[in-house]
Design a protein around this motif. Sequence first.
Motif: not given
Length: 308
Positions: A10-12, A18-19, A25-27, A33-36
């Motif tokens: 949702v954030a992306l 991405f940045t 998300l503070f990641v 990228s891995k989560q997506i």
Amino acid sequence: MNLRRLRSFVALAEELHFTRAAAKLFVAQQSLSKQIAELEAELGTVLLQRTSRKVELTPAGEVFLAAAREVLARFDQGVAETRRIGQGERPTLRVGFIVGAALELTTLIPGEFANRHPDARVELHEFGFADPSAGLAGVTTDVAFIRLPSSTYSLVVTPLFTEPCVAGVSTAHPMSSRERVRVADLLDEPIAIGRTDDSIWRDFWTLADYRGGQRVRNLVETHSQSEEVEVIAAGMACGITPAAARRYSPHPGVRFITIDDHPGSVVAVAHRSNQLNPLVASFVDAAKAVRDREPGILLTIQGAPKAG
């Protein structure tokens, strides 16, 4: 599939960068990228198209974004409600409504509900034309008074009554001297309509079904009911509106005229099909009880409208 992946997506989808999304998300960007990638692998479809210059949602991504937002909103709502009850706070029911709500039944229904649940707290939230669901689509209300036809998504709808529609015209308009009009008399007129993305709602109040697939030649969008009345009074457009406008929105520069051949608008109480708040069913029952014991009020609302 887990909440972390949904929040990452949702954030992306909202940032399309991405940045910026990773910072939100503070990641680390690599972690995002891995989560997506894991989410897309689990779904078996591409949610985002990535190039060196931009990120875009695919059609599948658009659909999943709506679902993810709904899941997260309902989960967060459930967590908040659980904490409130666990901390001893009064159970709360959030009731949404648009202009007019349930008309003369509006004050009676919460009163009936309060008699049944004296320990519950009711919050009333008004919504403009932009959200005919009165907060249900965005999961910001638990139950709502809505007008049909509109996009009901996955809502459970309980009709309360059907109200006739009238045409609002400036007192300087040639039609203002008439007692009654037909839809055909209005098709060449500019039409005022509240700004909304709900196409079903929009089509009903602009007489779209009578236009043979043609769009309104001159549409004047408004942001509120009071603004719409002023637009009509100024002679900038006519308006198709519920007959209650005669009682609730009188204006010296506007005359409301009976429309003989346009169906009425249904006022209903609605909620989401998987509603978490246990008070919702009782509120709907209270609304039905008030409707059934007030036939005189319903006759006033549903009766043949008089020329304004």
